[in-house]
Design a protein around this motif. Structure first.
Motif, PDB file in Angstrom:
ATOM      1  N   GLN B  59       0.839  -1.204   0.000  1.00 59.86           N
ATOM      2  CA  GLN B  59       0.000   0.000   0.000  1.00 59.86           C
ATOM      3  C   GLN B  59       0.872   1.252   0.000  1.00 59.86           C
ATOM      4  O   GLN B  59       0.600   2.225  -0.701  1.00 59.86           O
ATOM      5  N   LYS B  60       1.952   1.194   0.775  1.00 57.56           N
ATOM      6  CA  LYS B  60       2.877   2.338   0.800  1.00 57.56           C
ATOM      7  C   LYS B  60       3.470   2.567  -0.591  1.00 57.56           C
ATOM      8  O   LYS B  60       3.677   3.704  -1.007  1.00 57.56           O
ATOM      9  N   THR B  61       3.761   1.472  -1.289  1.00 61.18           N
ATOM     10  CA  THR B  61       4.296   1.597  -2.641  1.00 61.18           C
ATOM     11  C   THR B  61       3.339   2.408  -3.506  1.00 61.18           C
ATOM     12  O   THR B  61       3.745   3.301  -4.256  1.00 61.18           O
ATOM     13  N   GLN B  62       2.041   2.106  -3.356  1.00 60.49           N
ATOM     14  CA  GLN B  62       1.055   2.839  -4.155  1.00 60.49           C
ATOM     15  C   GLN B  62       0.954   4.301  -3.733  1.00 60.49           C
ATOM     16  O   GLN B  62       0.799   5.186  -4.568  1.00 60.49           O
ATOM     17  N   VAL B  63       1.056   4.541  -2.420  1.00 58.76           N
ATOM     18  CA  VAL B  63       1.015   5.927  -1.926  1.00 58.76           C
ATOM     19  C   VAL B  63       2.245   6.691  -2.427  1.00 58.76           C
ATOM     20  O   VAL B  63       2.140   7.833  -2.886  1.00 58.76           O
ATOM     21  N   ALA B  64       3.396   6.009  -2.373  1.00 59.94           N
ATOM     22  CA  ALA B  64       4.649   6.652  -2.806  1.00 59.94           C
ATOM     23  C   ALA B  64       4.584   7.048  -4.280  1.00 59.94           C
ATOM     24  O   ALA B  64       5.232   7.998  -4.709  1.00 59.94           O
ATOM     25  N   LYS B 213      23.179  12.633   5.679  1.00 56.30           N
ATOM     26  CA  LYS B 213      21.907  12.281   6.328  1.00 56.30           C
ATOM     27  C   LYS B 213      20.936  11.855   5.249  1.00 56.30           C
ATOM     28  O   LYS B 213      20.853  12.491   4.194  1.00 56.30           O
ATOM     29  N   VAL B 214      20.221  10.775   5.533  1.00 60.74           N
ATOM     30  CA  VAL B 214      19.191  10.326   4.605  1.00 60.74           C
ATOM     31  C   VAL B 214      17.851  10.367   5.340  1.00 60.74           C
ATOM     32  O   VAL B 214      17.647   9.667   6.329  1.00 60.74           O
ATOM     33  N   LEU B 215      16.980  11.253   4.872  1.00 58.85           N
ATOM     34  CA  LEU B 215      15.651  11.418   5.460  1.00 58.85           C
ATOM     35  C   LEU B 215      14.648  10.718   4.549  1.00 58.85           C
ATOM     36  O   LEU B 215      14.896  10.581   3.347  1.00 58.85           O
ATOM     37  N   MET B 216      13.542  10.298   5.140  1.00 60.78           N
ATOM     38  CA  MET B 216      12.582   9.595   4.304  1.00 60.78           C
ATOM     39  C   MET B 216      11.182   9.959   4.761  1.00 60.78           C
ATOM     40  O   MET B 216      10.901   9.981   5.965  1.00 60.78           O
ATOM     41  N   LEU B 217      10.314  10.240   3.813  1.00 63.00           N
ATOM     42  CA  LEU B 217       8.924  10.497   4.164  1.00 63.00           C
ATOM     43  C   LEU B 217       8.280   9.208   4.685  1.00 63.00           C
ATOM     44  O   LEU B 217       8.655   8.113   4.269  1.00 63.00           O
ATOM     45  N   GLU B 218       7.319   9.384   5.575  1.00 59.20           N
ATOM     46  CA  GLU B 218       6.734   8.249   6.292  1.00 59.20           C
ATOM     47  C   GLU B 218       6.263   7.122   5.369  1.00 59.20           C
ATOM     48  O   GLU B 218       6.399   5.945   5.681  1.00 59.20           O
ATOM     49  N   HIS B 219       5.665   7.489   4.237  1.00 61.59           N
ATOM     50  CA  HIS B 219       5.130   6.453   3.356  1.00 61.59           C
ATOM     51  C   HIS B 219       5.928   6.301   2.057  1.00 61.59           C
ATOM     52  O   HIS B 219       5.435   5.737   1.081  1.00 61.59           O
ATOM     53  N   GLY B 271      -1.710  10.582   3.677  1.00 57.17           N
ATOM     54  CA  GLY B 271      -0.551  10.716   2.808  1.00 57.17           C
ATOM     55  C   GLY B 271      -0.220  12.142   2.434  1.00 57.17           C
ATOM     56  O   GLY B 271      -1.033  13.058   2.616  1.00 57.17           O
ATOM     57  N   ALA B 272       0.985  12.334   1.915  1.00 59.09           N
ATOM     58  CA  ALA B 272       1.519  13.663   1.616  1.00 59.09           C
ATOM     59  C   ALA B 272       0.595  14.463   0.695  1.00 59.09           C
ATOM     60  O   ALA B 272       0.471  15.676   0.827  1.00 59.09           O
ATOM     61  N   HIS B 273      -0.074  13.781  -0.227  1.00 55.47           N
ATOM     62  CA  HIS B 273      -0.885  14.497  -1.221  1.00 55.47           C
ATOM     63  C   HIS B 273      -2.158  15.088  -0.611  1.00 55.47           C
ATOM     64  O   HIS B 273      -2.797  15.935  -1.226  1.00 55.47           O
ATOM     65  N   ARG B 274      -2.549  14.646   0.603  1.00 61.35           N
ATOM     66  CA  ARG B 274      -3.767  15.167   1.239  1.00 61.35           C
ATOM     67  C   ARG B 274      -3.577  16.577   1.786  1.00 61.35           C
ATOM     68  O   ARG B 274      -4.542  17.318   1.944  1.00 61.35           O
ATOM     69  N   ASP B 275      -2.326  16.855   2.173  1.00 61.81           N
ATOM     70  CA  ASP B 275      -2.063  18.174   2.733  1.00 61.81           C
ATOM     71  C   ASP B 275      -0.658  18.594   2.313  1.00 61.81           C
ATOM     72  O   ASP B 275       0.304  18.436   3.069  1.00 61.81           O
ATOM     73  N   ARG B 276      -0.562  19.080   1.106  1.00 63.25           N
ATOM     74  CA  ARG B 276       0.747  19.360   0.519  1.00 63.25           C
ATOM     75  C   ARG B 276       1.525  20.393   1.326  1.00 63.25           C
ATOM     76  O   ARG B 276       2.707  20.197   1.598  1.00 63.25           O
ATOM     77  N   ASP B 277       0.876  21.493   1.700  1.00 58.28           N
ATOM     78  CA  ASP B 277       1.591  22.538   2.434  1.00 58.28           C
ATOM     79  C   ASP B 277       2.223  21.988   3.702  1.00 58.28           C
ATOM     80  O   ASP B 277       3.345  22.336   4.060  1.00 58.28           O
ATOM     81  N   ARG B 278       1.444  21.131   4.367  1.00 51.09           N
ATOM     82  CA  ARG B 278       1.949  20.613   5.632  1.00 51.09           C
ATOM     83  C   ARG B 278       3.192  19.749   5.429  1.00 51.09           C
ATOM     84  O   ARG B 278       4.168  19.887   6.154  1.00 51.09           O
TER      85      ARG B 278
END
Lengths: 295, 317
Positions: B59-64, B213-219, B271-278
């Motif tokens: 599911q995360k793959t699809q969100v990503a 440093k390698v940062l990663m978004l939650e999904h 997911g990120a696309h629900r609240d882009r500004d945030r």
């Protein structure tokens, strides 16, 4: 053991067990010619007629490179096993056991140190017969160990690559071997030691996209497949047949990625010559101090 | 118009009902609707956050890969001022799959490189869906070297299914271009931060993500090979992609545990696309913090810290 081995006397028993190699005759994948396996072995696993370079067993490769077939095997470090607890159609740990039995090696990279026409070197060989020579933690750590050994001994580092690329079963730990090995390439550079890559059939994926393309000199064996993406993947992407000779050693040389394509019989001499040319200062100094010692 | 993923259907149904009720309320059809609307809205919100709290790797793959997920250009617009894109590898051409340039982040000079996937048909083609050719990696290396010379930190925004697999890419040395980019990434004496914003696909990702440093978004996902490719290698059928995604430990949560990434940037519910500004602001904060951690390091210390981090990976798990 079956019932017959219990009743037949030992001498006859050994006769019964006499092992015949599965394939006495090997067919050349290129020309289709049949070669007697002993002849192939004596010819460094190059088909005499067609010149096709077959896969060369690691031990024989090492014997062919070092003076008097004499070299020191360097131990490769232990690494965590199966970090992902991976299973596909088989358990990864079972696969490892299987390949360890098959090859007698802990993983896909063997290290050796010794002299090549009098020049000291450290050599790493990737064994394609061990899970496609894939680059996992063990192989990455072995290569790093070999590079450190070369730095410690102040000698050139030579690697024979043969790999399908990343070891899928180790996931991202496998991908991380690309920057990890690259870091040691940088240290070889800083130590001003030659780093020579010999690309053998096949070298693809993450291996090509890291240490295999960062050598000071790139040598390829004739006909070796060398590339990043697999031919099948490319065909599926572009939906076209690939050009003849695509991703072969000669093609790479033509496109500037490989310095030379070298026949196996000339490999040792070529490597030794390059190493002595690059290491001239060091070798001269060593000769001078040897003379001083003698006097 | 919101695009729902298949597994979001229960949420989609609830939200459709909420919309219906809202339309009714606007028409002033009923008095008692307000209460029902509040109840349903709460239910939809809860369903969404419950769903996203327990996403599977597939599911995360699809969100990503969500088409509305913020991409490179959105981050630049939101986080970087004075952005000045630079083009070309000085050898063959310009590859828009990787965008790069210099600008200001939180008032200071920064070099930004990363894959842009595009957001409509035209831009997707222009950026080759974020799949770079050798020119893209050589441009990235060129910019990193410039940044190094002018003492400017480097930010890599990673979002690619992988490097482009094509005859032309192979012909011009895709493997060498990636290897060289990794080499430069590891060799520069300025801090570099990578953020995996969507897909971190294989060699195409590590080429610009061999960073301090390698940062990663939650999904987001970060993979040695895409789930589809892994499935075809391991099971000989690309239809087993879901199994591959599950077994290969590609999520930010797994990779943080393994020490392969350093920080997870939480995404809004849905997911990120629900609240882009945030998510864009949260990513900016995380980048600022990561740069702050490295601010006191001199050039040698930066290189040393990066080398030690990668060499320690996997040695203790």
């Amino acid at each position: 053991m079956n019932w017959i081995s219990n009743v037949v006397p030992p001498k006859i028993r050994s006769f019964l067990r006499r092992e015949t190699p599965e394939n006495l005759w090997v067919k050349c994948p290129d020309s289709g010619e049949l070669v007697f396996h002993k002849d192939l072995e004596h010819n460094l696993h190059v088909v005499p007629g067609s010149g096709f370079h077959m896969r060369m067993p690691v031990k024989q490769r090492l014997d062919s490179l070092f003076d008097d077939a004499h070299y020191e095997s360097l131990a490769t470090p232990d690494v965590p096993q199966d970090p992902l607890k991976f299973r596909d159609v088989k358990r990864y740990t079972d696969r490892l056991k299987e390949y360890r039995t098959k090859t007698g090696d802990p993983d896909a990279v063997r290290l050796a140190a010794g002299r090549m026409e009098g020049v000291d070197v450290v050599v790493a060989i990737q064994n394609f017969d061990f899970l496609g020579g894939s680059l996992g933690m063990a192989a990455g750590e072995a290569i790093i160990t070999g590079m450190i050994a070369a730095i410690d001994r102040h000698v050139p580092f030579i690697i024979f690559t043969a790999s399908g690329g990343a070891r899928m079963q180790e996931g991202m730990f496998s991908l991380m071997q690309m920057p990890r090995t690259t870091l040691l390439v940088q240290r070889l550079r800083a130590a001003k030691l030659p780093y020579i890559v010999v690309l053998t059939n096949p070298t693809t994926g993450g291996v090509t996209a890291s240490y295999a393309m960062l050598g000071d000199v790139h040598i390829a064996e004739p006909g070796a497949v060398i590339g990043f993406a697999g031919a099948r993947v490319i065909e599926q992407t572009i939906r076209e047949r690939l050009p003849a000779g695509f991703q072969r050693a000669e093609y790479l040389q033509e496109h500037g990625m490989v310095d030379m394509v070298v026949h196996r019989k000339d490999m040792k001499a070529t490597l030794a010559r390059l190493c002595s040319l690059f290491m001239h200062k060091h070798l001269e100094n060593a000769a001078v101090s040897a003379q001083a010692d003698a006097a | 118009m919101r695009t729902y993923l298949d597994f979001e259907k229960p949420v989609a149904d609830l939200e459709a009902k909420v919309d219906e009720l809202r339309a009714l309320e606007l028409n002033g059809e009923s008095v008692s609707i307000g209460e029902e609307l509040t109840r349903l809205e709460a239910k939809a919100t809860k369903a969404l956050s419950d769903l996203y709290a327990g996403l599977t790797p597939w599911q995360k793959t699809q969100v990503a890969r969500h088409p509305q997920r913020p991409h490179f250009n959105d981050y630049i617009t939101h986080l970087v001022t004075d952005f000045t894109p630079l083009a070309g590898d000085r050898a063959f051409g310009e590859d828009q799959a990787i965008v790069g340039g210099f600008g200001r982040f939180q008032g200071r000079s920064i070099c930004v490189i990363g894959q842009e996937k595009g957001s409509d048909t035209d831009s997707r083609i222009k950026h080759n869906f974020g799949m770079a050719r050798p020119e893209g990696y050589r441009k990235a290396a060129r910019l990193m070297e410039l940044a190094d010379r002018f003492d400017v930190p480097v930010l890599s925004l990673v979002d690619t299914a992988g490097a482009f697999p094509g005859v032309d890419a192979e012909e011009r040395g895709q493997a060498q271009a990636i290897a060289h980019s990794i080499d430069v990434c590891l060799g520069i004496g300025v801090p570099n931060i990578a953020v995996i914003i969507g897909e971190g696909g294989s060699g195409g990702a590590i080429a610009i993500a061999s960073c301090n440093k390698v940062l990663m978004l939650e999904h987001a996902i970060y993979t040695v090979a895409s789930p589809e490719a892994s499935a075809s290698i391991l099971w000989r059928e690309s239809g087993r992609a879901e199994d591959a995604a599950t077994n290969m430990k590609i999520t930010a949560q797994d990779l943080l545990r393994f020490g392969i990434i350093d920080t997870i940037i939480p995404e809004p519910a849905g997911g990120a696309h629900r609240d882009r500004d945030r998510i864009l602001s949260a990513t900016g904060d995380a980048i600022g913090a990561a740069l702050g951690d490295l601010a006191s390091f001199d050039r040698e210390a930066i290189k040393m810290a990066r080398a030690e981090k990668f060499l320690a990976m996997g040695r203790r798990i």
